[in-house]
Design a protein around this motif. Structure first.
Motif, PDB file in Angstrom:
ATOM      1  N   UNK A  41       0.823  -1.207   0.000  1.00  6.38           N
ATOM      2  CA  UNK A  41       0.000   0.000   0.000  1.00  6.38           C
ATOM      3  C   UNK A  41       0.861   1.261   0.000  1.00  6.38           C
ATOM      4  N   UNK A  42       0.287   2.325  -0.495  1.00  8.35           N
ATOM      5  CA  UNK A  42       1.066   3.542  -0.635  1.00  8.35           C
ATOM      6  C   UNK A  42       1.285   4.211   0.713  1.00  8.35           C
ATOM      7  N   UNK A  69      -4.848   2.138  -3.764  1.00 10.13           N
ATOM      8  CA  UNK A  69      -4.854   1.868  -2.324  1.00 10.13           C
ATOM      9  C   UNK A  69      -4.016   2.946  -1.677  1.00 10.13           C
ATOM     10  N   UNK A  70      -4.648   3.877  -1.069  1.00  7.81           N
ATOM     11  CA  UNK A  70      -3.871   4.955  -0.464  1.00  7.81           C
ATOM     12  C   UNK A  70      -4.002   4.900   1.045  1.00  7.81           C
ATOM     13  N   UNK A  71      -3.111   5.551   1.702  1.00 10.53           N
ATOM     14  CA  UNK A  71      -3.221   5.863   3.123  1.00 10.53           C
ATOM     15  C   UNK A  71      -3.223   4.646   4.028  1.00 10.53           C
ATOM     16  N   UNK A  72      -3.126   3.436   3.427  1.00  7.55           N
ATOM     17  CA  UNK A  72      -3.003   2.278   4.295  1.00  7.55           C
ATOM     18  C   UNK A  72      -1.567   2.243   4.781  1.00  7.55           C
ATOM     19  N   UNK A  73      -1.405   2.186   6.083  1.00 10.47           N
ATOM     20  CA  UNK A  73      -0.049   2.255   6.615  1.00 10.47           C
ATOM     21  C   UNK A  73       0.628   0.910   6.505  1.00 10.47           C
ATOM     22  N   UNK A 103       8.603  10.020   9.464  1.00 12.22           N
ATOM     23  CA  UNK A 103       8.241  11.432   9.419  1.00 12.22           C
ATOM     24  C   UNK A 103       6.736  11.587   9.501  1.00 12.22           C
ATOM     25  N   UNK A 104       6.045  10.723   8.772  1.00  9.38           N
ATOM     26  CA  UNK A 104       4.590  10.778   8.788  1.00  9.38           C
ATOM     27  C   UNK A 104       4.067  10.532  10.184  1.00  9.38           C
ATOM     28  N   UNK A 123       1.939  13.050  12.515  1.00 11.43           N
ATOM     29  CA  UNK A 123       0.599  12.683  12.995  1.00 11.43           C
ATOM     30  C   UNK A 123       0.522  12.791  14.514  1.00 11.43           C
ATOM     31  N   UNK A 159      19.908   4.600   7.014  1.00  7.64           N
ATOM     32  CA  UNK A 159      19.908   4.861   5.573  1.00  7.64           C
ATOM     33  C   UNK A 159      21.275   4.596   4.967  1.00  7.64           C
ATOM     34  N   UNK A 189      13.924  23.487   9.125  1.00 10.61           N
ATOM     35  CA  UNK A 189      14.101  24.486  10.177  1.00 10.61           C
ATOM     36  C   UNK A 189      15.437  25.124   9.946  1.00 10.61           C
ATOM     37  N   UNK A 213      12.808  15.979   7.417  1.00 10.43           N
ATOM     38  CA  UNK A 213      12.483  14.613   7.012  1.00 10.43           C
ATOM     39  C   UNK A 213      13.732  13.774   6.827  1.00 10.43           C
ATOM     40  N   UNK A 246      10.726   5.578   6.081  1.00 15.75           N
ATOM     41  CA  UNK A 246      10.005   6.564   5.286  1.00 15.75           C
ATOM     42  C   UNK A 246       8.740   7.003   5.995  1.00 15.75           C
ATOM     43  N   UNK A 247       8.194   6.093   6.808  1.00 18.18           N
ATOM     44  CA  UNK A 247       6.952   6.446   7.478  1.00 18.18           C
ATOM     45  C   UNK A 247       7.174   7.194   8.780  1.00 18.18           C
ATOM     46  N   UNK A 266       1.811   7.343   3.340  1.00 19.85           N
ATOM     47  CA  UNK A 266       1.059   8.591   3.394  1.00 19.85           C
ATOM     48  C   UNK A 266       1.923   9.779   3.018  1.00 19.85           C
ATOM     49  N   UNK A 267       3.214   9.662   3.300  1.00 20.31           N
ATOM     50  CA  UNK A 267       4.074  10.819   3.073  1.00 20.31           C
ATOM     51  C   UNK A 267       5.380  10.361   2.436  1.00 20.31           C
ATOM     52  N   UNK A 308       9.625  10.917   1.315  1.00 16.14           N
ATOM     53  CA  UNK A 308      10.868  11.117   2.069  1.00 16.14           C
ATOM     54  C   UNK A 308      11.585  12.404   1.734  1.00 16.14           C
ATOM     55  N   UNK A 348      16.551  15.800  18.183  1.00 14.65           N
ATOM     56  CA  UNK A 348      15.836  16.999  18.653  1.00 14.65           C
ATOM     57  C   UNK A 348      15.723  16.912  20.165  1.00 14.65           C
TER      58      UNK A 348
END
Lengths: 660, 365
Positions: free
Chosen positions: A152-153, B125-129, B138-139, B143, B359, A550, A577, B135-136, A155-156, A158, B170
Motif C-alpha cells: 500500500x502507498x 490503495x492509499x493511506x493504508x499504513x 516522518x509521517x 501525525x 539509511x 528548520x 524529514x 520513510x513512514x 502517506x508521506x 521522504x 531533537x
C-alpha cells in the motif's frame, strides 16, 4: 492509471526505437526511400511516447502520488511546487528519463529537417540515434524504472535531497543534458557519415548547429553547476577538480575542439577524419561522464542511489557505443576522401593547433580523473588527484593556447601571414603589456599571478574586439562607414569575437581569485570579523520554521572601511524529514565582486563559527561563461553559408596551389 | 477496463506511425538534392557578399571557383531510387510485418515484466499504513505531533514521541516531551531515567545537577535502574570523584547480567578510568568531549574486531559512527558485522534494520 499508461508508453517507445533502428538502416542500404521515410515518422512517435511518459511522472510528482516509489523517495507533499517539478529529474530514474526525452526531442528535430539533410544521411543518423535510445530505454526499464509502484502507498514521502532543493539545481541538469545529448546527435551524424562512407561540407553545415548548440548549453550547465557549488556548499570555491566536475569538463573540451574543427570542415572541406573522430570522442566522453556520475563509482550529490547493477549496465552501454563507433571509424575512415589543403600558417593551421592543445588538455583531465579510479581497482590504494596535479598539467597547456588565440583569430584562411597578423595585433599587445606592468607595480608584494592572468584575459577580450575593428575600419574612413561595415560582418564573426571575449572575461575572473581574502572566527552577538576592507558584525541569530526545514538565520551587518553598506542573512538549515543539515551562504554583491559569509556551527551559547571571504571580480568567472554561450547562440542564428575567402596565391603558378 | 482501451489505442497509434509512411506513394523527385543545393546557395552567397563589399572581387572569384569544383563533384551523388517493383514491395511488406508484430509483443512483454498490470483494475490503495519503515517515520511524527497539539494531556503520546525525538537529535523537544509525560503519567523509574538521559544529551553529555537530581529520584524508585546508575556514576566522574565513579560503574557491572546491552559501554568507561593515567583535575572537563566519544567508539570497534560481539554491539557501533557523521565507517562496520554474524539470522536482521534506519543504502548486502 496515468502512471501505468506512462509506463506502457515507455515500453512502446522501446519497440518504436527498435523499428527506427532497423528499417531506415535497411532502407539506406537498399536505397529504398519508402523504408527510409519510416525513420522520421517513428522518431516523432518515439518523442510522443516519451513526452507522455515524462508527463505522467510529472503529474505523479505534482499531485504527490505516493503509490509511485520514485515519488515517495524524492518528494514530500509539503514541498514547494517548483521543487516538486524539479524533483522529477532530481533523482536517478527521473533524470535518465529526461535524458532520453531530450534525445528523442533532438531526434524529432532531425526528422523534421527534411529539406536540408540528404535523405540517406538522415536515415542513417536516425538509426544510430535510435540505437542510443534503445540502450538507454533498456537501462531505464531494467535497472532504473521510475514507474515502480508501492502497495500500500505510504502517506508521506521522504523529501528531495535538500542540497537539490535549489533553483540553480532545478535548471542545471536540463542544461547539462541538452549539452550531452546534443553531442549525441553530432555522434549519430558522424556514425551515419561513416556508414554511408561519405562526408563533406554539407555534413559539416548540418552538424555545426548541433555541436554549437550543445556546446553553448553545456557551457551554461557547467557554469550553473559551478555557481551552485559556490553558493550552496559553503566552501567559497568555484571549481574543485572534483571527478564529477571533470566528467562534464571533458566533453566540453572535446566539444570545443569539435566546434573548431567543424568550422574548418565546413569552410575548407578539410580535417574530415579528425572531425569525425572528435565527434565520436566527444559523445564517448559524455557517456563516460554519465557513467562516472551515475554508476556510483564516485560518491557525490549526483550518485543518488548506488547500485552495482546500474554501473555494469552503463559500462556495457559505454563499451558497445565507444568500441562500436571506434571500430566503425577504423573500418570506414580510410575510405573517406581527403579534402582541402592548406599552409601551416593559416587559420586552418591555427585551428589545428587549437585542436591539438585542447585535445591534450582534455587528455590530462582524463588521466587525472580516471587514474585514481584505475589504481584503486588494481591495487586498492586510494589516492586523490586534486588541484596541484591539474595546476601543473592543465594550466601549462591552456595558457599558451589562450595566448595564441588572438593570433589565430586574425590569420587568413588557406595561407596566412604571421607578420601581418602580428602587425594587426601590436597595438593591443602593447596596451596589455603596459596595463599589466602598471597593475604589477600597484599590487607589488601581492600575488604575481593575478595581474599576469588579468593581462592575459584583457589580451583575449581586446584581441577579439580588435578582430571586429580591423575588419571594419580602415585608415581615414569615416565612422559611419566603419559602423556599416561592422554591422555587415556576418553574425558568426560577431559570435566568434563574443565567445572569445567571454573566455577572456572568465580568465580575468579566475586570475582575480588570487586576491581573495578571508577571515574566520567564532563570534558572539556584536562581534566583528574582517576580510580585506569589509567587516561584518553579528547582529542576531534567529531560529525559523519553514514548510520542510528548520533554520538558524544569522543576520550580519556589513561595513566597508567602517561605513555601513547593508545587511545580509546566512542560514544553517536542517531538513527535518531527511535530518540533513545544509548551509546557505550569505552573499553581498558589490559590482562584480562579492562578500561571502558562511556559518559553521551554531553553539549552544549562541556564538557561531563564521567564515567571511572577500572575492574581488568573482562574478566574472560565470559572466564569462554566459558571454561564451551568448557568442555561441549569436553564431547559431547565423544560418548563412560560410565561405572561407582564401587569399589568392599571388604568384599564380597553379602547381603551387595543389588542386583538390 | 478504460485503461486497457487506452493502452490498446496507444499501441494502435504506434503501429500506425510505422505503417503510414510505408503505405504512401513516395514522391521523391519534388525535393532538390541537398548536396548540390548547398553549393549552389554557397555560390549565390559569395555573389551577395561581393556586392556588399564583405569580400574583395578576387577573393570572391577564388571562393567561387572552389565552391564550383565541389558542386561538380557532388552532382549525381545522391541517387535515391524510386522504389517500385517486386523487391520494393516485398521490403514494404516485411517492414509492415515487423511493425505489426514487434511493437505489440515487445510493449506487452516489457510492460508485463516490469510494470504493475495487476494494479490496473483496482482503485488506488492509499493511506493504508505499511510496516513502519523509516520513510513512514516522518509521517508518524507529524501525525503524533498534531494529535498532541490537540490533546496535550495525553501522557502516553508524549512518552511515545520522546524517544523518537532523541533519535532524531531533537533533544530540546525530547526533554519537553518527557516532562509532559511525567506530568501526566506520574513518576516511574524508567521514565525518570529516560528524562534525565534526554537532559544529558541536550547538554552534549553534561550531567547537570538538575539531571543528577532526576537520576537520584529514579534510583530511589528502582535501585536497579541501570541507566540512572550509569549517569550517576558519570556525574561523579564529571565532578572529579573518580573513585566514586569507578565504584558506581563496577557496581552496575556486577549487578547486571553478562550479556546486558550496556555492559560494553560501562566496561569502556571503567577501563578508561582505570587507565594508566588518572585524569588530572584541570583535564577533567565537565563535558564529555568529542575526543572521549571517539576513543570510546574506536575502543568498541577494536574490541569487536578482535573478539567479536553480539549483533546489538555491532549495531551500536554502526549507530555511533553514523552519529559521529562517519557514514563510510558505519557502512564498513555493517559489512564487517555481516561477515562476523554470517551464521546468525536474527543478528543479521538486527544489522539490516540498523542499516536501514541509518539509511546506509550503500551497505545493503
Amino acid at each position: 492509471m496515468l502512471v501505468e499508461a506512462g509506463h506502457f508508453a515507455l515500453a512502446l517507445a522501446l519497440g518504436l526505437s527498435l523499428i527506427q533502428f532497423l528499417v531506415p538502416l535497411w532502407g539506406a542500404r537498399t536505397n529504398d526511400p519508402v523504408l527510409m521515410s519510416v525513420g522520421p515518422s517513428t522518431a516523432l512517435a518515439v518523442l510522443a511516447c516519451l513526452a507522455f511518459a515524462f508527463l505522467a511522472l510529472t503529474v505523479a510528482y505534482v499531485t504527490s502520488d505516493f503509490s509511485v516509489l520514485n515519488v515517495v523517495e524524492n518528494s514530500h507533499s509539503a514541498k514547494p511546487l517548483i521543487y516538486k517539478i524539479s524533483g522529477v529529474w532530481g533523482n536517478h530514474e527521473g533524470s535518465m528519463l529526461l535524458w532520453v526525452l531530450i534525445l528523442a526531442l533532438f531526434g524529432a528535430v532531425v526528422a523534421l529537417a527534411k529539406s536540408s539533410v540528404p535523405v540517406r544521411l538522415q536515415a542513417n543518423t536516425l538509426a544510430v540515434q535510435a540505437a542510443i535510445t534503445i540502450a538507454f530505454l533498456l537501462f531505464i526499464l531494467m535497472t532504473s524504472n521510475p514507474f515502480v509502484r508501492v502497495v500500500p502507498a505510504p502517506v508521506e514521502g521522504q523529501d528531495l535531497n535538500p542540497l537539490l532543493q535549489d533553483l540553480g539545481l532545478a535548471i542545471h541538469p536540463p542544461l547539462l543534458y541538452i549539452g550531452y545529448v546534443g553531442f549525441s546527435i553530432s555522434f549519430a551524424f558522424a556514425c551515419a557519415a561513416l556508414i554511408d562512407g561519405r562526408i563533406d561540407a554539407v555534413w559539416a553545415r548540418i552538424v555545426r548547429p548541433w555541436t554549437l548548440g550543445a556546446w553553448a548549453f553545456l557551457t551554461l550547465g557547467i557554469a550553473m553547476g559551478s555557481y551552485w557549488a559556490y553558493y550552496e556548499l559553503g566552501w567559497g570555491g568555484w571549481w574543485f577538480w572534483d571527478p564529477v566536475e571533470n566528467a562534464s569538463l571533458m566533453p566540453w573540451l572535446a566539444g570545443t575542439a569539435l566546434l573548431h574543427s567543424t568550422v574548418v570542415m565546413e569552410k575548407r572541406d578539410a580535417l574530415k577524419v579528425w572531425t569525425i573522430l572528435l565527434a565520436i570522442l566527444t559523445f564517448s566522453l559524455s557517456l563516460l561522464g554519465t557513467f562516472l556520475v551515475r554508476s556510483g563509482v564516485l560518491t557525490s550529490v549526483h550518485s543518488f542511489a548506488v547500485d552495482p547493477e546500474r554501473g555494469s549496465f552503463i559500462l556495457g552501454i559505454l563499451t558497445i557505443f565507444i568500441g562500436g563507433s571506434l571500430a566503425l571509424f577504423a573500418w570506414r575512415a580510410p575510405l573517406l576522401k581527403q579534402g582541402g589543403i592548406f599552409a601551416p600558417v593559416s587559420r586552418e593551421g591555427a585551428l589545428v593547433l587549437n585542436n591539438l592543445f585542447i585535445a591534450t588538455a582534455c587528455a590530462t583531465v582524463f588521466i587525472g580523473t580516471l587514474y585514481p579510479l584505475a589504481l584503486e581497482v588494481l591495487t586498492g590504494d586510494k589516492i586523490s588527484v586534486g588541484a596541484p596535479f591539474f595546476n601543473f598539467t592543465f594550466l601549462p597547456l591552456v595558457i599558451p593556447l589562450l595566448m595564441l588565440l588572438p593570433f589565430g583569430q586574425t590569420l587568413a584562411w588557406k595561407r596566412g601571414n604571421f607578420l601581418g597578423t602580428a602587425q594587426r595585433l601590436y597595438a593591443v599587445f602593447g596596451v596589455v603589456i603596459v596595463a599589466t606592468l602598471v597593475m604589477l607595480a600597484f599590487t607589488a608584494g601581492g600575488p604575481v599571478g593575478a595581474p599576469l592572468g588579468i593581462g592575459l584575459g584583457a589580451f583575449l577580450v581586446l584581441g577579439s574586439l580588435n578582430e571586429i575593428v580591423t575588419r571594419s575600419w580602415s585608415r581615414g574612413s569615416p565612422l559611419s562607414v566603419t559602423w556599416r561595415k561592422a554591422r555587415n560582418l556576418p553574425r558568426s564573426a560577431w559570435g566568434t569575437a563574443l565567445a572569445h571575449a567571454g573566455v577572456g572575461v572568465t580568465v580575468i575572473g579566475i586570475a582575480a581569485t588570487a586576491w581573495d581574502l578571508e577571515g574566520m572566527d567564532t563570534l558572539k552577538i556584536g562581534d566583528r570579523i574582517s576580510a580585506g576592507p569589509y567587516t561584518v558584525r553579528l547582529e542576531r541569530v534567529v531560529p525559523r520554521q519553514e514548510a520542510n526545514f528548520r533554520e538558524d538565520v544569522v543576520t550580519l551587518r556589513v561595513f566597508r572601511n567602517g561605513n555601513e553598506i547593508g545587511m545580509v542573512d546566512t542560514m544553517k538549515r536542517l531538513y527535518v524529514t531527511r535530518g540533513m543539515p545544509t548551509t546557505e551562504a550569505g552573499i553581498v554583491t558589490i559590482g562584480l565582486s562579492q562578500i561571502y559569509a558562511s556559518v559553521g556551527e551554531v553553539r549552544p551559547d549562541g556564538s557561531i563559527g563564521l567564515t567571511l571571504y572577500y572575492k574581488p571580480l568573482v562574478l566574472l568567472i560565470w559572466l564569462g561563461a554566459v558571454v561564451m554561450a551568448a557568442g555561441g547562440a549569436l553564431s547559431l542564428t547565423d544560418r548563412r553559408l560560410r565561405i572561407a575567402a582564401p587569399a589568392p596565391a599571388r604568384s599564380i603558378p597553379v602547381a603551387s596551389v595543389p588542386a583538390e | 477496463m478504460v485503461i486497457w482501451i487506452i493502452l490498446l489505442a496507444m499501441t494502435a497509434a504506434a503501429v500506425m506511425a510505422v505503417l503510414w509512411p510505408l503505405s504512401r506513394h513516395y514522391a521523391v523527385s519534388g525535393q532538390a538534392d541537398p548536396n548540390t543545393q548547398f553549393y549552389r546557395e554557397q555560390i549565390d552567397e559569395i555573389e551577395r557578399d561581393r556586392e556588399r563589399g564583405v569580400l574583395l572581387p578576387n577573393e570572391a572569384e577564388a571562393a567561387k571557383a572552389e565552391a564550383g569544383r565541389r558542386l561538380l563533384r557532388a552532382t549525381g551523388m545522391e541517387d535515391v531510387a524510386v522504389a517500385v517493383g517486386e523487391p520494393a514491395l516485398r521490403r514494404r511488406r516485411a517492414a509492415s510485418t515487423l511493425a505489426l508484430s514487434v511493437l505489440p509483443i515487445l510493449a506487452i512483454a516489457i510492460y508485463g515484466a516490469y510494470g504493475s498490470p495487476h494494479l490496473l483494475g483496482q482503485p488506488p490503495v492509499m493511506a493504508a499504513r505499511g510496516p513502519a519503515t523509516p520513510s513512514d517515520l516522518a509521517t508518524a511524527i507529524s501525525q503524533i505531533e498534531s494529535h498532541l497539539a490537540q490533546n496535550p494531556q495525553d501522557g502516553r503520546g508524549w512518552e511515545v514521541i520522546a524517544p523518537v525525538y532523541v533519535r532524531m537529535g531533537r533533544m530540546g523537544d525530547a526533554v519537553k516531551a518527557y516532562e509532559a509525560a511525567l506530568r501526566h503519567l506520574g513518576p516511574d523509574a524508567n521514565r525518570l531515567a529516560n528524562y534525565g538521559e534526554a537532559m544529558v544529551l541536550a547538554k552534549d553529555g553534561l550531567v547537570s545537577s538538575e539531571a543528577q537530581g532526576i537520576f537520584e529520584q529514579a534510583v530511589k524508585l528502582d535501585g536497579t535502574s541501570p541507566k540512572a546508575r550509569f549517569y550517576l556514576a558519570r556525574a561523579a566522574e564529571q565532578d572529579g570523584q573518580i573513585d566514586k565513579a569507578k565504584a558506581g560503574y563496577a557496581a552496575l557491572l556486577a549487578g547486571s547480567p553478562a550479556d546486558a546491552p550496556w555492559t560494553a559501554v560501562v566496561e569502556e568507561q571503567l577501563a578508561r578510568l582505570e587507565g594508566p593515567q588518572t585524569v588530572s583535575r584541570q583535564d577533567a572537563e565537565p563535558q564529555m568531549g568529542a575526543d572521549d566519544i571517539l576513543r570510546m567508539v574506536s575502543g568498541l570497534a577494536s574490541r569487536l574486531e578482535a573478539q567479536g560481539g553480539s549483533a546489538d554491539e555491532w549495531a551500536r557501533l554502526m549507530r555511533s559512527y553514523a552519529v559521529l557523521g562517519q557514514r563510510d565507517k558505519a557502512a564498513d562496520a555493517a559489512q564487517r558485522a555481516r561477515q562476523a554474524l554470517a551464521q546468525d539470522d536474527a543478528g543479521l536482521k538486527t544489522i539490516d534494520m540498523m542499516a536501514r534506519e541509518l539509511k546506509l543504502t550503500d551497505a545493503q548486502p
